[in-house]
Design a protein around this motif. Sequence first.
Motif, short mmCIF file in Angstrom:
data_model
loop_
_atom_site.label_atom_id
_atom_site.label_comp_id
_atom_site.label_asym_id
_atom_site.label_seq_id
_atom_site.Cartn_x
_atom_site.Cartn_y
_atom_site.Cartn_z
N ASP A 139 0.85 -1.21 0.00
CA ASP A 139 0.00 0.00 0.00
C ASP A 139 0.87 1.24 0.00
O ASP A 139 1.19 1.76 1.04
CB ASP A 139 -0.92 -0.04 1.23
N GLU A 173 -2.42 10.43 -0.72
CA GLU A 173 -3.60 9.57 -0.66
C GLU A 173 -3.94 9.20 0.78
O GLU A 173 -5.10 9.21 1.18
CB GLU A 173 -3.36 8.29 -1.49
N GLY A 176 -5.92 11.87 2.62
CA GLY A 176 -7.19 12.37 2.09
C GLY A 176 -7.14 13.01 0.71
O GLY A 176 -8.14 13.55 0.25
N ASP A 200 -4.27 -0.76 -6.13
CA ASP A 200 -4.15 -0.28 -4.75
C ASP A 200 -5.16 -1.02 -3.88
O ASP A 200 -5.77 -0.45 -3.00
CB ASP A 200 -4.39 1.24 -4.72
N LEU A 215 -15.87 0.59 -4.14
CA LEU A 215 -15.13 1.14 -3.00
C LEU A 215 -16.12 1.95 -2.19
O LEU A 215 -17.07 2.51 -2.75
CB LEU A 215 -14.03 2.10 -3.48
N LEU A 218 -15.94 8.13 2.06
CA LEU A 218 -15.53 8.46 3.41
C LEU A 218 -15.91 9.89 3.74
O LEU A 218 -15.86 10.77 2.87
CB LEU A 218 -14.00 8.30 3.51
N ARG A 350 -18.04 5.48 6.58
CA ARG A 350 -17.79 4.87 5.26
C ARG A 350 -19.11 4.90 4.52
O ARG A 350 -20.16 4.55 5.08
CB ARG A 350 -17.31 3.43 5.40
N HIS A 449 -1.48 -0.56 6.75
CA HIS A 449 -1.67 0.43 7.82
C HIS A 449 -1.27 -0.12 9.19
O HIS A 449 -1.40 0.59 10.19
CB HIS A 449 -3.13 0.93 7.91
N1 BES Z 1 -5.26 1.29 -0.56
C1 BES Z 1 -6.15 1.87 0.37
C2 BES Z 1 -7.60 1.74 -0.04
C3 BES Z 1 -8.12 0.36 0.15
C4 BES Z 1 -8.29 -0.11 1.43
C5 BES Z 1 -8.43 -0.41 -0.93
C6 BES Z 1 -8.75 -1.38 1.63
C7 BES Z 1 -8.87 -1.68 -0.73
C8 BES Z 1 -9.02 -2.17 0.55
C9 BES Z 1 -5.83 3.34 0.54
O1 BES Z 1 -4.45 3.59 0.57
C10 BES Z 1 -6.37 3.81 1.85
O2 BES Z 1 -5.89 3.42 2.86
N2 BES Z 1 -7.35 4.70 1.80
C11 BES Z 1 -7.85 5.36 2.93
C12 BES Z 1 -8.49 6.61 2.42
C13 BES Z 1 -8.44 7.79 3.30
C14 BES Z 1 -7.17 8.09 3.99
C15 BES Z 1 -9.01 8.99 2.60
C16 BES Z 1 -8.86 4.51 3.65
O3 BES Z 1 -9.57 3.70 3.06
O4 BES Z 1 -8.95 4.67 4.88
#
Ligand code: BES
Length: 480
Positions: A139, A173, A176, A200, A215, A218, A350, A449
């Motif tokens: 990621d 990213e 936000g 991603d 997806l 948020l 979400r 994360h």
């Molecule tokens: N790669 C992720 C998005 C994602 C998460 C795709 C789980 C598939 C499964 C992206 O880097 C991410 O962590 N996005 C954040 C967005 C936010 C910080 C605006 C998220 O989903 O919390």
Amino acid sequence: MPGDPPCWMHLLFEPMTTTVPADLDRYLAEHDRRIHDELFAFLRIPSVSARSEHKDDMRRAAEFLRENMQRIGLAATVEETGGHPVVIGEWRKAGAGAPTLLVYGHYDVQPAEPLDEWTSPPFEPTLRGGNIYCRGSVDDKGQLFLHLKAIEAHLATRGRLPVNVIVLAEGEEEVGSENLDRFIEANRERLKCDGVIISDSSMFAPGVPTLLSSLRGLSYFQIDVQGAAHDLHSGSYGGAVPNPAQALARIVASLHDETGRVAIPGFYDRVREWPAHVREQMKALPFEEATFRRDAGSPPALTAGEQGYSVLERIWTRPTCEVNGLLSGYTGEGAKTVLPGKAMAKVSCRLVPDQSHAEIARLMEAHVRAVCPKGVTATVTYLHGGNPWRADLEGPLVDAGRRALQATFGREPVVTGEGGSIPVVGTFEHLLGAPVLLLGFGLPGENAHAPNEWMSDENFVKGMRCVATLWEEYAKGNGK
Ligand code: BES
Ligand code: MN
Ligand code: MN
């Protein structure tokens, strides 16, 4: 016509399935070692977008990408956005009328804390059990980088790409994408394209290639509750002066009803039900609750969320409201008799189609105002948001993706949803009018994360082959 082969003859000569082109496959195999060295050098840069102390590292990561893009034959620039820079790589020599595809990925990563839970250092890529352990491995630096190497394979072996290419790598990213919409709007002409490809996200299971169909969006808030102007002795004032921590607890408790549904008035008004056949297909996926539980650290029971929906439906198709953080009063060692002056919560929702993050922000604000106990003031600050997205799963780009996945993994892809968010996906569709294909090579349990994030090396290697094949398949299948 006389002399023409019988109509069934093509069955003998046309391969039944697409294969990874041999020259590209060979190139990637021969250069595997160097490609990994480059990936590891990229991963070693601690590009944490959230922390100002990593500002220079962010710039270094952007420059690394620019340099790598130039080396493989793209025209590349680092562009200012007001925040962390964007890197753009372009190759536009496919000829008149050729389509243009845009690859998007992000080079920023989440903070690595808690550091003591990492088995190997977070920014030292380490191969263990076939997985590359490192913050950003999956990621999204590893998944972004595999696209560059697929492009390299084409340019190095054939001197050209079958379509025009734009690579857009952003550095915000994980915080936000606040500056990206404006950047895309300002560069609309330059970024104009026929489709967008993003890696991603994750595959449903090892060896199961996956097309991602949705997806969640948020809407992220901070709620501040203020009581007295400062902390007070809880014996001298408690019982007479309102307690902001308790007021906040009431506000937080009011966000859901006892069945797990979000209780913010109007929250579900725009939620679109999923078509029955998609729900059926989801039910047919081999979901293992035991594995899900293990990946999640084995909570005793999966009771959160709405009744009447399966775990996958809750995560993929239903909206949520979650507390992400709470802060108030004394939280240090031992006991302190104090009446806090203030309390704070981070709360995010979400969202699913057709909810909009701006409307949910209005509803949240109105709700908090309505339920805030007397004697304290509550302020809702909107931090950031992005809209939900659902794919059509039709058209030349999806077809090419399907064939490329088939060629690389030897089986038909499954269609899944995701609970996470990539805010820019909606923007691509709105501002550029381009369909988006989400082709993820992560795996369940990859610890994105979290401490000990990893990417399967096999998926990194297959990912390069898959997207290299996709370029060719798209050019073949697209009438332009
Ligand atoms: N790669 C992720 C998005 C994602 C998460 C795709 C789980 C598939 C499964 C992206 O880097 C991410 O962590 N996005 C954040 C967005 C936010 C910080 C605006 C998220 O989903 O919390
Ligand atoms: Mn990501
Ligand atoms: Mn992320």
